[in-house]
Design an enzyme around this catalytic site. Sequence first.
Site, short mmCIF file in Angstrom:
data_model
loop_
_atom_site.label_atom_id
_atom_site.label_comp_id
_atom_site.label_asym_id
_atom_site.label_seq_id
_atom_site.Cartn_x
_atom_site.Cartn_y
_atom_site.Cartn_z
N PHE A 143 0.78 -1.33 -0.14
CA PHE A 143 -0.10 0.11 -0.17
C PHE A 143 0.85 1.36 -0.14
CE2 PHE A 143 0.82 -0.10 4.40
CZ PHE A 143 0.99 1.26 4.74
N GLU B 243 -5.21 -3.59 -2.23
CA GLU B 243 -6.62 -3.28 -2.22
C GLU B 243 -6.92 -2.12 -1.38
OE1 GLU B 243 -5.08 -5.85 -0.94
OE2 GLU B 243 -5.73 -6.88 0.68
N SER C 256 5.05 -7.18 3.18
CA SER C 256 5.85 -7.37 4.51
C SER C 256 6.45 -8.73 4.34
CB SER C 256 4.56 -7.59 5.54
OG SER C 256 3.43 -8.61 5.27
N CYS D 97 9.97 1.25 3.77
CA CYS D 97 10.53 0.06 4.03
C CYS D 97 12.12 0.75 4.34
CB CYS D 97 10.72 -0.75 2.84
SG CYS D 97 11.30 -0.16 1.43
N GLU E 174 9.35 -4.60 13.23
CA GLU E 174 9.04 -3.56 12.32
C GLU E 174 7.78 -2.89 13.00
OE1 GLU E 174 7.62 -4.25 8.23
OE2 GLU E 174 8.83 -2.59 7.52
P1 NAD Z 1 1.34 -6.95 3.03
O1 NAD Z 1 2.30 -8.21 2.84
O2 NAD Z 1 0.19 -6.74 3.81
O3 NAD Z 1 0.55 -6.77 1.55
C1 NAD Z 1 1.23 -6.76 0.36
C2 NAD Z 1 0.46 -7.41 -0.98
O4 NAD Z 1 0.20 -8.82 -0.38
C3 NAD Z 1 -0.88 -6.67 -1.15
O5 NAD Z 1 -1.26 -6.74 -2.20
C4 NAD Z 1 -1.80 -7.90 -0.43
O6 NAD Z 1 -3.23 -7.84 -0.94
C5 NAD Z 1 -1.14 -9.08 -0.49
N1 NAD Z 1 -1.22 -9.92 0.62
C6 NAD Z 1 -1.45 -9.60 1.80
N2 NAD Z 1 -1.54 -10.56 2.55
C7 NAD Z 1 -1.53 -11.73 1.71
C8 NAD Z 1 -1.36 -13.30 2.24
N3 NAD Z 1 -1.55 -13.69 3.18
N4 NAD Z 1 -1.24 -13.76 1.09
C9 NAD Z 1 -1.08 -13.63 -0.19
N5 NAD Z 1 -0.94 -12.10 -0.45
C10 NAD Z 1 -1.19 -11.10 0.58
O7 NAD Z 1 2.01 -5.32 3.01
P2 NAD Z 1 1.46 -3.81 3.28
O8 NAD Z 1 0.94 -3.56 4.45
O9 NAD Z 1 0.57 -3.48 2.15
O10 NAD Z 1 2.76 -3.10 2.96
C11 NAD Z 1 3.73 -2.75 3.91
C12 NAD Z 1 4.82 -3.70 4.06
O11 NAD Z 1 5.68 -3.63 2.89
C13 NAD Z 1 5.89 -3.15 5.28
O12 NAD Z 1 6.46 -4.43 5.83
C14 NAD Z 1 7.02 -2.64 4.21
O13 NAD Z 1 8.32 -2.75 4.95
C15 NAD Z 1 7.06 -3.52 3.04
N6 NAD Z 1 7.57 -2.86 1.97
C16 NAD Z 1 8.90 -3.32 1.53
C17 NAD Z 1 9.40 -2.61 0.61
C18 NAD Z 1 11.01 -3.23 0.22
O14 NAD Z 1 11.33 -2.54 -0.92
N7 NAD Z 1 11.51 -4.26 0.67
C19 NAD Z 1 9.09 -1.65 -0.17
C20 NAD Z 1 7.61 -1.18 0.43
C21 NAD Z 1 6.94 -1.71 1.38
#
Ligand code: NAD
Length: 491
Positions: free
Chosen positions: A155, A182, A232, A287, A382
């Site tokens: 997001f 989403e 994540s 991140c 985190e």
């Molecule tokens: P998230 O993992 O909750 O969601 C990311 C995506 O995965 C979304 O599109 C979501 O619909 C999908 N998703 C969520 N749960 C799932 C599951 N159980 N199975 C399959 N798909 C699933 O992450 P978020 O809250 O949207 O983003 C924040 C996180 O992203 C933080 O931990 C941040 O550090 C990380 N992030 C990392 C980087 C990097 O470059 N390493 C960059 C941006 C964000």
Amino acid sequence: MATLPSGIKFLNCGNFIANEFTTSSSQMDVVSPWSGLAIGNVSMSGSNEIELAMNAAKKAFPLWRATPLKERCQKLFKFREIVLQRIDNIAAYASAESGKTHAEAKAGIMKGLEVTEFALSLQNMDSGGAMDVSRGVTCEYRREPLGVVLGIMPFNFPAMVPLWMYPIAITLGNCFIMKPSEKVPMTTQLMAECMRDAEFPAGVFQVIHGGADVVNKLVEHPDVKAVGFVGSTPVAKLLYSKATSFGKRALTLGGAKNHLMVVPDADEQITVRGVVDSFTGCAGQRCMAASLLIAVGKVDHVIDKIVAQAKAIKLGEQMGAIIDQAAMKRIRGAVDQAEQDGAKILLDGRLAKAPQGFENGNWFGPTIIDHAKPNWSCATTEIFGPVLTIVRVNNLSEALALEAKNPFGNATSIFTTSGAVAKMVADNATSGMIGVNIGVPVPREPFSFGGTKDSKFGACDITGESSLDFWSQLKKITMKWTHQSDANWMS
Ligand code: NAD
């Protein structure tokens, strides 16, 4: 009562399949972190829509891979121009749905366009190679696309993170299916309109909205050849093992706990600005945000100024909102826990007031937790909010030992005026991206973005030259056109 931010209209975000927007029968509200109001809705796709997108991508692939690289780039040039024309409007929606300030939202788009520019440079750079390897025998290699590839997005950067992936993947000749978060589908809706107006052939770039169930169906789909993911760590880990167990290549980027070290000789101005911008920018939902400050020796004079500068930040103007109520609860819980563990709260964002007119939004002020022990959860997990935890150590060796224990490996920075100290950290720190007097050490193009340890699963980085190997495969061609009189069975 808050209203929709100026210039924002309620947006229905549909899938983008074969260059048409379609709405699913099931939808979910998009709620603005600024106001708590529904500002749009998003389609929650079913299997039928996934199949339609897969079929369109498979149909488009043979023609798109046969399109010369320079022609593919012409479409991308047009896309870049269109995005620049519409950037203020796109940034307004990105801000409204993600909680960022307008300036942060716009900067994210600009940063993503730098990756687009890198992709555009491939037409002059990625020419493959050939060499006479023996008398009359030439070896050649070419970079070839994989087919239908997938990108799953978080997001927190609704424009930039997707732009890390699709310009490069598409320029290399793949057909790209994107699954946005989403929580922030509106930016993608507007970016997909830019892709449509740049006249990419139907099926080259498509969007399928939905949650975890849609992600799993897409990752498991037999037509998908590669899976890019940013989000994540638990999900990154899960999807890496799922995708690879299905025989696909995967590159999944996870969360972070970035360590910033401050030593007594650090330049005060650079350090204070660097640390505060890093942990409060995007309300800490980055991140690459500073999360743990390792105070090496006597640096209280710097810490006092960090607290004063962070305290002066105006919510809503200089710092945006938190994505949702679940995140608010997580951040508040982390600060409560640190307090119970015995930490000193130097600045308490739990007490922050919402900006006028946005009382129903998700607001949390900059927070600084001091005298944390290295094993407390505020120092190890985190938090993903505007919270800086300070751990105090006696010397640089202790700081490096602490950094090495960090399970994450996105960024580590050192603030110092000593070249020897900087070199020691650059040489020994374990993260993938190291900063010297930089709070957010994101490499700019053509340097690549990628962490280590629990911040990244899979080979390659997601941007830069390293990403080319992820989104393509090398074909090697060995040719002989002339008869060799001295040929033997090995020739
Ligand atoms: P998230 O993992 O909750 O969601 C990311 C995506 O995965 C979304 O599109 C979501 O619909 C999908 N998703 C969520 N749960 C799932 C599951 N159980 N199975 C399959 N798909 C699933 O992450 P978020 O809250 O949207 O983003 C924040 C996180 O992203 C933080 O931990 C941040 O550090 C990380 N992030 C990392 C980087 C990097 O470059 N390493 C960059 C941006 C964000």
